[in-house]
Design an enzyme around this catalytic site. Structure first.
Site, PDB file in Angstrom:
ATOM      1  N   GLY B  71       0.925  -1.325  -0.040  1.00 13.31           N
ATOM      2  CA  GLY B  71       0.118  -0.281  -0.036  1.00 13.31           C
ATOM      3  C   GLY B  71       0.681   1.328   0.309  1.00 13.31           C
ATOM      4  O   GLY B  71       0.617   2.173  -0.502  1.00 13.31           O
ATOM      5  N   SER B  72       2.145   1.004   0.843  1.00 12.87           N
ATOM      6  CA  SER B  72       2.702   2.383   0.582  1.00 12.87           C
ATOM      7  C   SER B  72       3.679   2.858  -0.407  1.00 12.87           C
ATOM      8  O   SER B  72       3.238   3.932  -1.006  1.00 12.87           O
ATOM      9  CB  SER B  72       3.830   1.215   1.904  1.00 12.87           C
ATOM     10  OG  SER B  72       3.605   2.162   2.586  1.00 12.87           O
ATOM     11  N   ALA B 200      -3.438  -5.873   0.310  1.00 17.54           N
ATOM     12  CA  ALA B 200      -4.228  -7.167   1.012  1.00 17.54           C
ATOM     13  C   ALA B 200      -3.975  -7.023   2.732  1.00 17.54           C
ATOM     14  O   ALA B 200      -4.715  -8.216   2.853  1.00 17.54           O
ATOM     15  CB  ALA B 200      -3.073  -8.338   0.220  1.00 17.54           C
ATOM     16  N   CYS B 325       5.117   7.179  23.669  1.00 17.06           N
ATOM     17  CA  CYS B 325       5.681   6.225  24.012  1.00 17.06           C
ATOM     18  C   CYS B 325       5.890   4.968  23.019  1.00 17.06           C
ATOM     19  O   CYS B 325       6.507   4.130  23.977  1.00 17.06           O
ATOM     20  CB  CYS B 325       5.467   5.716  25.791  1.00 17.06           C
ATOM     21  SG  CYS B 325       5.520   7.438  26.578  1.00 17.06           S
TER      22      CYS B 325
HETATM   23  C1  LIG Z   1      -4.193   4.196   5.707  1.00 19.65           C
HETATM   24  C2  LIG Z   1      -2.532   3.417   5.743  1.00 19.65           C
HETATM   25  N1  LIG Z   1      -2.329   3.527   4.310  1.00 19.65           N
HETATM   26  C3  LIG Z   1      -1.099   2.768   4.281  1.00 19.65           C
HETATM   27  C4  LIG Z   1      -0.986   1.610   4.343  1.00 19.65           C
HETATM   28  C5  LIG Z   1       0.040   0.815   4.016  1.00 19.65           C
HETATM   29  O1  LIG Z   1       0.186  -0.069   3.547  1.00 19.65           O
HETATM   30  P1  LIG Z   1       1.002  -1.353   3.269  1.00 19.65           P
HETATM   31  O2  LIG Z   1       1.283  -1.662   4.662  1.00 19.65           O
HETATM   32  O3  LIG Z   1       0.715  -2.497   2.411  1.00 19.65           O
HETATM   33  O4  LIG Z   1       2.396  -0.698   2.751  1.00 19.65           O
HETATM   34  C6  LIG Z   1      -1.519   1.355   6.174  1.00 19.65           C
HETATM   35  C7  LIG Z   1      -1.040   0.252   6.290  1.00 19.65           C
HETATM   36  O5  LIG Z   1      -0.517   0.628   8.041  1.00 19.65           O
HETATM   37  C8  LIG Z   1      -3.003   1.907   5.948  1.00 19.65           C
HETATM   38  O6  LIG Z   1      -3.879   1.587   7.193  1.00 19.65           O
HETATM   39  S1  FES Z   2       8.899   6.418  26.807  1.00 17.51           S
HETATM   40 FE1  FES Z   2       7.365   7.759  27.724  1.00 17.51          FE
HETATM   41  S2  FES Z   2       8.007   7.466  29.198  1.00 17.51           S
HETATM   42 FE2  FES Z   2       8.800   5.682  28.343  1.00 17.51          FE
END
Ligand SMILES: Cc1ncc(COP(=O)(O)O)c(C=O)c1O
Ligand code: FES
Lengths: 125, 402
Positions: B71-72, B200, B325
């Protein structure tokens, strides 16, 4: 990222949570890195020995575990000794922390120092 | 211990039917789809069948479906490909502040290359304003990229209305529909969208396979150069097995779209109601109605997300958080900040995303245990209503970031 068993133990069953009764040194610090907060309560006797210590933490698992470990490490020590506790001492005792979580142990060391300073200030008054 | 997986927005387990469909391509059907002999033709044929399944799922033509490595990659291709091809017309792009990093970081990269990007703000529910969009459009705007549904807070953007505005101006419109696929109907004939990114692994298919839908005639440069695969638009020997799997997953998602959505929505509403009623000082993030059927996102005051996640993990529950965190970068989620949450509140966020196999017992177990976990963590916290979070800490945190 993975935490050691010691970290998880100290997170699941942290020692010394809460506010020690009769605390005479209280220190609170915030982490500039992630914005978390740790507060340490010390009960120090007339010979400057830490009789009891406790903490309250708004932070991640590593922060909770660090506070638990650090408070445990300084109970029974003189304030001089306790002030020397470094974050690496806490990290070692926890069996290591992931790189991004080192700053959480810094919080513990700093909060203890702040609590000791607070005690000294109170004592002078 | 039984695991309760409530992180379907992160990824989903492979459906056994999908696995069964893809296995032959990993074992017998090994030919290179570009080869002209029997083995090659067989592989090619299975890819084309998958292309049809995906085209059908979004009501597109098979010649508009291009397989990518994720997707990226589809997001990168859409944005960089349009920017490169159309820069003579203008160098202005419109996107939003709540996009996935695959879009956001691509836009930031283009800014370094001399493009200008307007990031539309969102309201407290995560919706962009159509007025803002209209005002942001300039003579040199070449691309609008706005996500279909947000991965963190689940808010569904008014894609059809956006498409109408954008089309009227003759601007190219891309939407990242990675989270929408399988959850809400996508019909390209109805939508006025020129490019759509899909993946996918959010619909019970494997990881590492995506699709970019490119409406016929949309001028776009290639991202991956090399061989003549994907009608000369995306080089690289095809990942036959995963393509087949994606096709099957899309077909199943389409066939069961409504029943899955109703199932997830029912459980989601039980979850939201349970949490809001049984736990004090909690807020629901994202739009109350216009949201993905499986998404619930909460902020619990005075506590931190990673502590919630670890506590849930221990009792067998997988969830996620936008807390600083847990991010590795130590910055709180840009989406939670974009909907106006202070960094301290964003800290206590928890996203639980329901899937087609989640049960009512799972949800009841999670609600009951959350009550205990939140109470325990709050007792451990130095901040509360009387002793609110020290703002100075967060000011410092901001300085630290730059
Ligand atoms: C909104 C959105 N766009 C893009 C991606 C990226 O997809 P992929 O993990 O297949 O690269 C994700 C998932 O992590 C997503 O939630
Ligand atoms: S990362 Fe926030 S206290 Fe550890």
């Amino acid at each position: 990222m993975e935490y050691t068993d010691v970290v998880m133990e100290n997170f699941t069953c942290p020692k010394h949570v809460g506010e020690v009764e009769g605390a005479n040194g209280i220190g609170q610090v915030g982490s500039p890195a992630c914005g978390d907060i740790m507060k340490i309560f010390l009960k120090i006797n007339d010979d400057d020995i830490i009789e009891d210590a406790s903490f309250k933490t708004f932070g991640c698992g590593a922060a909770v575990a660090s506070s638990s470990m650090a408070t445990d490490m300084i109970i029974g020590k003189s304030i001089e000794e306790a002030a020397k506790l470094t974050n690496s001492d806490v990290v070692d005792a926890l069996g290591g922390l992931p790189d991004v979580k080192i700053h959480c142990s810094v919080l513990a060391a700093e909060a203890i120092q702040a609590a000791i300073e607070d005690y000294k200030k109170n004592k002078k008054k | 211990m039984k695991r309760i997986y409530l992180d379907h927005a992160a990824t989903t387990p492979i459906d056994p039917i999908v696995l069964e469909a893809m296995l032959p391509s990993l074992t017998g059907n090994y030919g290179n789809p570009s080869s002209i002999y029997v083995e090659g033709r067989a592989a090619k044929k299975s890819i084309e069948a998958a292309r049809l399944q995906i085209a059908t799922a979004i009501n597109a033509d098979t010649r508009e479906i291009y397989f990518t490595g994720s997707g990226s990659e589809a997001d990168n291709w859409a944005i960089k490909g349009i920017a490169m091809k159309n820069q003579a017309k203008g160098k202005h792009i419109i996107s939003t502040t709540i996009e996935h990093h695959a879009v956001l970081h691509t836009c930031q990269y283009l800014e370094k290359q001399g493009f200008e990007v307007t990031y539309l703000p969102v309201d407290e529910n995560g919706l962009i304003s159509l007025d803002d969009l209209k005002k942001a459009i300039r003579k040199d705007t070449i691309l609008v990229s706005i996500m279909f549904a947000n991965n963190e807070i689940g808010t569904i953007e008014p894609i059809k209305a956006i498409g109408e505005i954008v089309k009227e101006k003759g601007i190219i419109f891309h939407t990242d529909a990675v989270q929408a696929l399988g959850n809400i109907p996508i019909d390209v004939k109805d939508l006025n969208v020129d490019l759509i990114s899909l993946s996918a692994h959010k619909i019970y298919g494997p990881k590492g396979i995506g699709v970019l839908y490119i409406r016929k005639g949309v001028p776009i440069d290639n991202l991956i150069h090399g061989g003549a695969q994907e009608r000369k638009k995306r080089a690289g020997t095809e990942n036959t097995a995963e393509i087949v799997a994606f096709g099957k997953a899309a077909e199943l998602a389409n066939q069961h779209l409504e029943e899955n959505a109703i199932h997830m929505k029912t459980l989601r509403d039980v979850l939201i109601k349970g949490v809001m009623e049984k736990i004090p000082q909690v807020r629901l993030n994202g739009h109350p109605q216009q949201r993905l059927p499986g998404n619930a996102n909460f902020c619990f005051d005075y506590i931190e997300g990673e502590s919630i996640l670890l506590s849930l993990d221990i009792i067998g529950v997988a969830g996620s958080s936008g807390s600083a965190c847990t991010s590795g970068s130590l910055d709180p989620s840009h989406v939670l900040l974009a909907i106006g949450l202070p960094a301290g509140v964003a800290h206590g966020s928890l996203r639980l995303s329901i899937g087609k196999s989640t049960t009512l017992e799972d949800i009841n177990y999670v609600v009951d245990n959350l009550v205990v976990i939140i109470e325990r963590l709050r007792k451990m916290s130095p901040i509360n209503a009387e002793c609110p979070i020290d703002d100075a800490v967060f000011e410092k945190a901001d300085h630290h970031k730059h």
